[in-house]
Design a protein around this motif. Structure first.
Motif, mmCIF file in Angstrom:
data_model
loop_
_atom_site.group_PDB
_atom_site.id
_atom_site.type_symbol
_atom_site.label_atom_id
_atom_site.label_comp_id
_atom_site.label_asym_id
_atom_site.label_seq_id
_atom_site.Cartn_x
_atom_site.Cartn_y
_atom_site.Cartn_z
ATOM 1 N N HIS A 138 19.409 103.166 -46.854
ATOM 2 C CA HIS A 138 20.775 102.793 -46.511
ATOM 3 C C HIS A 138 20.802 101.625 -45.534
ATOM 4 O O HIS A 138 21.464 100.608 -45.748
ATOM 5 N N MET A 139 20.018 101.771 -44.465
ATOM 6 C CA MET A 139 20.003 100.718 -43.443
ATOM 7 C C MET A 139 19.384 99.440 -43.987
ATOM 8 O O MET A 139 19.853 98.339 -43.718
ATOM 9 N N MET A 140 18.323 99.592 -44.779
ATOM 10 C CA MET A 140 17.633 98.421 -45.319
ATOM 11 C C MET A 140 18.581 97.618 -46.209
ATOM 12 O O MET A 140 18.704 96.413 -46.083
ATOM 13 N N ARG A 141 19.284 98.314 -47.076
ATOM 14 C CA ARG A 141 20.156 97.620 -48.029
ATOM 15 C C ARG A 141 21.324 96.950 -47.314
ATOM 16 O O ARG A 141 21.778 95.881 -47.686
ATOM 17 N N MET A 142 21.830 97.624 -46.274
ATOM 18 C CA MET A 142 22.950 97.031 -45.540
ATOM 19 C C MET A 142 22.485 95.785 -44.781
ATOM 20 O O MET A 142 23.192 94.766 -44.755
ATOM 21 N N THR A 143 21.307 95.852 -44.185
ATOM 22 C CA THR A 143 20.752 94.685 -43.492
ATOM 23 C C THR A 143 20.618 93.530 -44.475
ATOM 24 O O THR A 143 21.013 92.393 -44.198
ATOM 25 N N ARG A 144 20.074 93.839 -45.636
ATOM 26 C CA ARG A 144 19.867 92.815 -46.657
ATOM 27 C C ARG A 144 21.208 92.173 -47.034
ATOM 28 O O ARG A 144 21.348 90.956 -47.035
ATOM 29 N N ALA A 145 22.211 93.016 -47.292
ATOM 30 C CA ALA A 145 23.520 92.498 -47.710
ATOM 31 C C ALA A 145 24.165 91.671 -46.608
ATOM 32 O O ALA A 145 24.709 90.591 -46.861
ATOM 33 N N ALA A 146 24.066 92.166 -45.360
ATOM 34 C CA ALA A 146 24.703 91.453 -44.245
ATOM 35 C C ALA A 146 24.055 90.093 -44.060
ATOM 36 O O ALA A 146 24.740 89.083 -43.879
ATOM 37 N N ILE A 178 25.048 90.954 -36.774
ATOM 38 C CA ILE A 178 24.832 92.138 -35.948
ATOM 39 C C ILE A 178 25.836 93.253 -36.206
ATOM 40 O O ILE A 178 25.457 94.401 -36.417
ATOM 41 N N ALA A 179 27.124 92.903 -36.249
ATOM 42 C CA ALA A 179 28.147 93.952 -36.314
ATOM 43 C C ALA A 179 27.962 94.881 -37.517
ATOM 44 O O ALA A 179 27.899 96.102 -37.342
ATOM 45 N N PRO A 180 27.854 94.359 -38.752
ATOM 46 C CA PRO A 180 27.684 95.280 -39.881
ATOM 47 C C PRO A 180 26.388 96.082 -39.809
ATOM 48 O O PRO A 180 26.368 97.257 -40.188
ATOM 49 N N ILE A 181 25.328 95.467 -39.283
ATOM 50 C CA ILE A 181 24.057 96.191 -39.228
ATOM 51 C C ILE A 181 24.136 97.327 -38.214
ATOM 52 O O ILE A 181 23.744 98.459 -38.493
ATOM 53 N N VAL A 182 24.700 97.025 -37.024
ATOM 54 C CA VAL A 182 24.831 98.062 -36.003
ATOM 55 C C VAL A 182 25.646 99.231 -36.533
ATOM 56 O O VAL A 182 25.344 100.393 -36.286
ATOM 57 N N ASN A 183 26.665 98.940 -37.309
ATOM 58 C CA ASN A 183 27.507 99.995 -37.858
ATOM 59 C C ASN A 183 26.720 100.963 -38.704
ATOM 60 O O ASN A 183 26.829 102.175 -38.565
ATOM 61 N N VAL A 184 25.920 100.420 -39.615
ATOM 62 C CA VAL A 184 25.203 101.311 -40.523
ATOM 63 C C VAL A 184 24.051 101.999 -39.789
ATOM 64 O O VAL A 184 23.729 103.160 -40.068
ATOM 65 N N VAL A 185 23.487 101.319 -38.782
ATOM 66 C CA VAL A 185 22.440 101.967 -37.991
ATOM 67 C C VAL A 185 23.017 103.172 -37.252
ATOM 68 O O VAL A 185 22.436 104.256 -37.254
#
Lengths: 543, 335
Positions: free
Chosen positions: B215-223, B256-263
């Motif tokens: 989940h976190m990996m994919r969100m980081t990638r997308a962001a 940062i913002a989207p990644i922090v959210n999913v983290v």
């Protein structure tokens, strides 16, 4: 004098991915050559798809997206920059050649202060110390006419206006004292009165710093003010290349001639403008956040004629259209349609009232369902308002397609398969399908290339003659007003500042703002910019 | 006459103009407290509505109507629900969750220890999974649509698609049973030496990492991809900045913002979602404590666990919201 930039037989290719087919390599620039001397400005002009931005970026050895330079030479001071490795090309970008993008708003990083971004490349390349670069940035902010130049750099991109951002981006390009700057439509997204300031600032800065420039635009009148030479491009080929005076005053190619003559009056103004189809009386409107956007606006659209509503962004002209459609009920005032009173809110209006007022939008793209065919899009109002179905509906749609000069072949096409001009034609056909008496046109041509826009205007005028339909035509382009309007309404900050027959509004005596607006429209004439600036100076000296 | 509410609204509006950041953060804090209170009502009511009765379960075969009534009276269950709720809430605000019905011991004491164990596990799972996810996300962007990107995507998706108990058992079979290099069960106790403690949590940590990684990996990638395709990244490239410098200075602040959210969402899951994993590995954390309590209808413990899980979840999400607010220059520097 030796050439600073010399482009030899430049060919640029791209890979496209047509849906359902294998990827294809295509050539988008077919062997273009030109020379640019130190301190001179070359204008690259053409429609979208002409390859002008692609050529401009090639001066930085850069291909946007999947675009790549396939052959040719780009000689900067005699050295070909295309074979350079990454490190070598980095030394040139931001130091010797800089780029000013069309949308400064998107091109500045929202997370950093403007000043830091302006000096970044200069400091990064080791051309100046931080302090020196700051000082230069302050100086550039000043010659570009930015407010409070000492503190301007401390602001964030969202804290300044679009015109200021565009000038800040020019400052960013000038900061490293580059030999060449590529300006990519730097004033296209601006209002005319702002455009003239930015244009003057750019011209002044180029003269003061002695940098050379490639100036890319689709507006021949703009480029005529700033260039020494002009290259006209079409579909990746050079159409005509010569000194600015020859191109403007004595174009040799048919295409160039068409570009030069694009702004011409098409319509004689109607004499009798008293028979009002739509009457808007004392309208005041506000959005949900309590900000009032329309202040006591009264005007009327004569039957079978065109009212042009002009104003800059934020003047409330689109809001006026929303009020007329009932999408935004006004808190004061009334709307009369023919002899009947229209309900303020769209949901209270009868289906017949809704049918009689139709809309055409600026972005035909987003106003159509991409999953519906042209036949479905145009057929929908036929079914909704007249209950037509099946073969009968198809026959009507094809008749409309003929009327917009497209024909039956387009019946099963999807919007994605159409060009910008064709999409707008389909949008017009969809509006016509409802057999309206009034069509609200919200900048329907401003996203189109000049010659395509011209075709759309011709179509609208022909349809008006045939069907006696009225237009309320929203635009920021005075040239269009001159071409098609019977009457004109000028708006500023939500207020109507001038309203009347075209011949009265566009001829002296002027309202102050109308005067400023008219004077700001670039004219296809050498030295126009200097003339306007001089007259402005005289006015302010006289006060 | 202007209503007092209108006055408050106007004051809030004025404050929002001058201090948008503080107002937004204060709003988030207030909302979190409100939400936590609502959750406490839900938990209390939910537990109350559960079928089964502690007294019956406790007494089992020996239950007589009289003994059941006695126990109910001892525990105060004969009083109205609202009285009991407010008594419980009053205790909770002072940090007292009451006494366990089963053991009679104070819940707070037990929970402190169990929560410590759970957080210990979650901490190591987070310490491994967050950097790994962000790092893999960056690698995936770098090799976008090429082999490494696809491998990372497929493997992490496969991991997230398997239920965590299944992953847990597979790890146990391979590493503990067949190869014998890992410890099972993962029971930890007080005064356990650190090295043994770490060895004990290796398998549950690995399980948790695999569950939250994708989940976190994919969100980081997308962001990062969305930021990298923005015009200001092109500007950075055309300024002649190196790729690394451009990413650190221009891409990172905006991603940062989207990644922090999913983290934050996944950290919350690490604490709240460990129930199953703890049971599989017989790890003495909050999750197992709660499951045990549910089996015997030990309501004060269930309520306490539920409320703490909710608090962790709300707290982490609030933290993510606040980071996102602070990372937004439009809110940090009003016009």
């Amino acid at each position: 004098m030796s050439d600073l930039l010399s482009v030899r037989d430049l060919r640029i290719g791209a890979t496209i991915f047509p849906p359902g087919e294998a990827p294809m390599d295509i050539e988008i620039v077919h062997g273009v050559s030109f020379d640019l001397q130190k301190g001179k400005v070359l204008g690259l002009i053409g429609e979208s798809g002409a390859g002008k931005s692609t050529i401009g970026l090639a001066a930085l050895a850069y291909g946007r997206g999947g675009v790549r330079i396939t052959s040719g030479e780009v000689l900067l001071d005699g050295e070909d920059i295309l074979p350079l490795d990454k490190k070598g090309i980095r030394k040139i970008r931001g130091a010797r050649v800089c780029y000013v993008a069309q949308s400064a708003a998107a091109s500045f990083n929202p997370a950093h202060k403007l000043g830091d971004q302006v000096i970044e490349a200069t400091v990064e390349h080791g051309l100046m110390t931080r302090a020196e670069a700051r000082e230069r940035a302050d100086y550039l902010f000043e010659i570009l006419g930015l407010p409070d130049p000492k503190n301007f750099g401390n602001r964030f991109p969202h804290q300044v206006s679009g015109g200021q951002l565009q000038r800040a981006m020019t400052a960013m390009a000038l900061c490293s004292k580059p030999e060449l700057i590529v300006f990519d439509e730097p004033t296209t997204a601006l209002d005319v009165t702002t455009q003239i300031d930015v244009l003057a600032a750019i011209k002044n800065a180029i003269e003061k710093t002695g940098t050379a420039a490639l100036y890319i635009t689709h507006d021949l009148a703009v480029v005529a003010q700033i260039s020494d030479d002009i290259m006209v491009l079409r579909n990746g080929d050079t159409v005509e290349y010569g000194p600015v005076q020859q191109i403007i005053e004595n174009p040799r190619q048919e295409y160039t001639k068409a570009l030069v003559n694009v702004r011409q009056t098409k319509q004689t103004e109607a004499r009798d403008q008293t028979d009002a189809l739509l009457k808007v009386e004392n309208i005041s409107a506000a959005y949900g956040n309590g900000v009032q956007v329309l202040h006591d606006v009264s005007l009327h659209v004569p039957r079978g004629q065109t009212l042009a509503v002009v104003g800059e962004s934020g003047s409330g002209k689109s809001t006026l259209a929303r009020v007329i459609t009932g999408l935004l009920p006004p808190f004061k005032g009334s709307i009369k349609f023919g002899d009947e009173e229209l309900s303020n809110a769209q949901k209270d209006r009868s289906r017949d009232h809704l049918r009689r007022i139709q809309l055409i939008y600026q972005m035909a793209d987003t106003a159509m369902n991409p999953r519906q065919t042209v036949g479905q899009i145009i057929g929908r109002p036929l079914q909704f308002y007249f209950g037509k179905r099946g073969a009968e509906r198809k026959k009507e749609v094809i008749k409309l397609l003929d009327e917009i000069e497209m024909g039956e072949a387009f019946y099963d096409r999807y919007p994605a398969e159409l060009s910008g001009g064709q999409k707008q034609r389909v949008a017009i056909a969809r509006a016509l399908a409802a057999q309206p008496e009034l069509i609200l046109c919200d900048e329907p041509t401003s996203a189109l290339d000049p010659l395509v826009a011209e075709g759309i205007l011709d179509l609208l005028l022909r349809l008006q003659k045939e069907r006696q339909v009225s237009y309320l035509f929203i635009t920021h382009d005075i040239a269009i007003v001159r071409a098609i309007a019977d009457s004109v309404a000028v708006m500023l900050q939500g207020k109507l500042v001038d309203f009347g027959p075209r011949s009265e509004v566009l001829n002296p005596p002027f309202d102050d703002y109308t005067d400023l607006l008219l004077k700001s429209v670039p004219e296809m004439e050498l030295g126009w910019l200097e003339k306007v600036l001089a007259s402005r100076k005289m006015e302010s000296a006289g006060h | 006459m202007a209503s007092p509410l209108a006055g408050v609204r106007a004051a809030r509006h004025r404050l929002k103009e001058t201090h948008p950041l503080s107002v937004l953060i204060a709003e988030r804090l207030g909302l979190s407290v409100l939400l936590l209170w609502a959750v406490s009502v839900l938990i209390f009511a939910g537990v109350e509505a559960l079928p089964g009765d502690f007294a019956e379960t406790y007494l089992g075969q020996s239950a007589t109507p009289q003994s059941i009534a006695n126990i109910r009276e001892d525990l105060g269950l004969d009083r109205p629900i609202t009285t009991r709720y407010f008594e419980w809430l009053g205790g909770v605000v002072q940090g007292d969750f009451g006494n366990s019905w089963a053991s009679g011991a104070p819940v707070t004491e037990q929970i402190t220890k169990r929560l410590g164990n759970s957080l210990f596990l979650a901490f190591f799972a987070a310490a491994i999974s967050v950097p790994l996810a962000v790092g893999l996300g960056m690698v995936a962007v770098h090799y976008r649509n090429r082999i490494p990107d696809r491998v990372i995507n497929v493997v992490s998706l496969a991991a997230i698609s398997l239920p965590e108990f299944f992953i847990g058992y597979i790890l146990i079979v391979f590493f503990a049973v067949q190869m014998g290099i890992a410890t099972f069960p993962s029971t930890v106790y007080d005064n356990m030496p650190w090295s043994e403690r770490l060895a004990a949590i290796a398998l549950p940590t690995a399980t948790l990492v695999m569950v939250v990684l994708a989940h976190m990996m994919r969100m980081t990638r997308a962001a990062i991809i969305s930021v990298m395709s923005s015009a200001y990244m092109e500007t950075a490239e055309l300024k002649g900045l190196g790729a690394f410098k451009a990413i650190v200075k221009h891409a990172a602040p905006n991603a940062i913002a989207p990644i922090v959210n999913v983290v934050a969402l996944n950290l919350a899951y690490l604490v709240v979602g460990v129930v199953v994993v703890e049971v599989v590995f017989v790890y003495p954390g909050m999750g197992q404590y709660m499951v045990d309590a549910v089996t015997v209808r030990d309501m004060p413990v269930v309520q306490a666990c539920g409320l703490i899980f909710a608090a962790v979840y709300i707290l982490l999400n609030m933290a993510a919201d606040i980071v996102a607010i602070v990372a937004n220059p439009r809110l940090r520097h009003p016009r």
